[in-house]
Enzyme design. Sequence first.
Site, PDB file in Angstrom:
ATOM      1  CE  LYS A  22      -1.761   1.823   3.873  1.00 24.82           C
ATOM      2  NZ  LYS A  22      -1.650   3.281   4.031  1.00 24.82           N
ATOM      3  CG  ASN A  23       2.625   2.745   3.517  1.00 23.79           C
ATOM      4  OD1 ASN A  23       1.432   3.016   3.375  1.00 23.79           O
ATOM      5  ND2 ASN A  23       3.207   2.676   4.695  1.00 23.79           N
ATOM      6  CB  CYS A 126      -5.156  18.717  12.210  1.00 23.72           C
ATOM      7  SG  CYS A 126      -6.252  17.384  12.620  1.00 23.72           S
ATOM      8  NE  ARG A 131      -2.901  13.501  10.959  1.00 21.35           N
ATOM      9  CZ  ARG A 131      -3.571  12.619  10.232  1.00 21.35           C
ATOM     10  NH1 ARG A 131      -4.868  12.734  10.096  1.00 21.35           N
ATOM     11  NH2 ARG A 131      -2.940  11.651   9.627  1.00 21.35           N
ATOM     12  CG  ASP A 134       6.833  20.873   9.993  1.00 20.94           C
ATOM     13  OD1 ASP A 134       6.426  19.713   9.811  1.00 20.94           O
ATOM     14  OD2 ASP A 134       7.662  21.159  10.875  1.00 20.94           O
ATOM     15  CG  ASP A 316       3.333   1.744   9.405  1.00 17.10           C
ATOM     16  OD1 ASP A 316       3.009   2.598  10.245  1.00 17.10           O
ATOM     17  OD2 ASP A 316       3.418   1.986   8.185  1.00 17.10           O
ATOM     18  NE  ARG A 408      -7.146   4.243   5.678  1.00 17.02           N
ATOM     19  CZ  ARG A 408      -6.247   4.918   6.387  1.00 17.02           C
ATOM     20  NH1 ARG A 408      -6.424   5.076   7.672  1.00 17.02           N
ATOM     21  NH2 ARG A 408      -5.200   5.438   5.822  1.00 17.02           N
TER      22      ARG A 408
END
Length: 431
Positions: A22-23, A126, A131, A134, A316, A408
């Site tokens: 997925k990633n 947010c 979150r 930056d 993860d 997901r």
Amino acid sequence: MDRIRIVGGNPLNGVIPISGAKNAALPLMIASLLTDRTVTLENLPRLADVSLLVRILSNHGVDYSIDGRRQGEDPDSGQTVHMTAREIVDTTAPYDLVSRMRASFWVLAPLLARIGEARVSLPGGCAIGTRPVDLLLMAMERLGASIDIDAGYVVAKAPKGLRGAEIVFPKVTVGGTHVALMAAALAEGTTVLHNAAREPEIGDLAELLVKMGARIRGAGSSVIEIDGVARLGGAKHRVLPDRIETGTYAMAAAMTGGDVLLQGACAEHLQAALDALVQAGAQVESTPDGVRVMRNGGPIRPVDIVTAPFPGFPTDLQAQFMALMTRAQGVSRITEKIFENRFMHVQELARFGAHIRLEGDSAIVEGVPVLKGAPVMATDLRASVSLVIAALAADGESMIQRVYHLDRGFEALERKLSRCGADVTRISSGG
Ligand code: UD1
């Protein structure tokens, strides 16, 4: 809403095919925005996040087609998709879509690099502080973009195109590295990324970009150099196997006992987690077909872990490893260094009878001889699968609510586990 019912106690024995990551799939799909030619991705997993990203990308103008299933094909083999962004028709990524998947924020980079502007909702709506994006914005600014925040949206502009630059990440960020790679591929001149993320998914994105015509050196190390090109072309690429799915089933096999072949998995992509499993008492073998994980009868030993960027122990897999440690013969310390408060699973694991105490960024897990089945609630993607692991080893029945979190990130979870002897059933909202 669907639920998953698990009756624990069965060892896992058999073969589990590992899906495309997925990633990796998400940034690879997003990279299709960089070119007007077709990007073909093979081994794309069938996941809710992938479908959501298709919707997001089609808003921007990506045409998407999917190859039909061949006769006799395994229903769990990945799909082949063709994505073509002939023209960018919209540069806005709206709140209602971006808020549902943080990675969709990354469309900022290819939109900016290809047509000089993007308007992308802040993820989760947010504030940047809670979150953060930056570092992603810093990277785009270093490449010459102007960034404004307007009503919850990041408005990025580079009307004269991006320019290569030195970018030093003060902290390792996977998303920051992905967006910098994509943007620098089309910037004028050379970009050097320092303290870049080294995750295998970064290497996979770089590989696709190189096939598209990008000039990239050093992907997979912490210094990456990119010589920008004026345009990128089409390419065909196979998504690498999912190391987090691999680690999850490896931990499930260590938890229940048994003998499982994780077909297609690549051991080097999760060596730190496999080493921890061996210390915990599992046997792990890398074979030409994948990774084989066994635990036959011996006890689960306590192991301390600290999460870290690749090649360290992945955040993860932290929740899944904690589930395993709940049954260890002794006390283990699990320290989370990547994300604050990523311990939502602790209170749910306690419902099975686990003994876990939080101490700052660590969880102290005192192993218990028996877990008892319980009704539990999935809270996020990785936390929810730790509940599945606990339920597989618990006495009696568990019912896991809110399994959309699992959908997901885990393709055909109940089918893959049932085939190996687990008693797992999905109860759909109607049933
Ligand atoms: C990606 C993975 C996610 C994984 C994480 C860490 C995808 C789709 N998601 O998320 O599954 O858990 O890497 O391996 O690939 N940070 C900042 N400022 C920023 C960006 C990040 O401070 O601008 C911080 C984060 O809060 C976190 C750390 O950096 O503490 C690492 O985050 P990052 O690697 O960027 O995670 P993601 O790319 O969002």
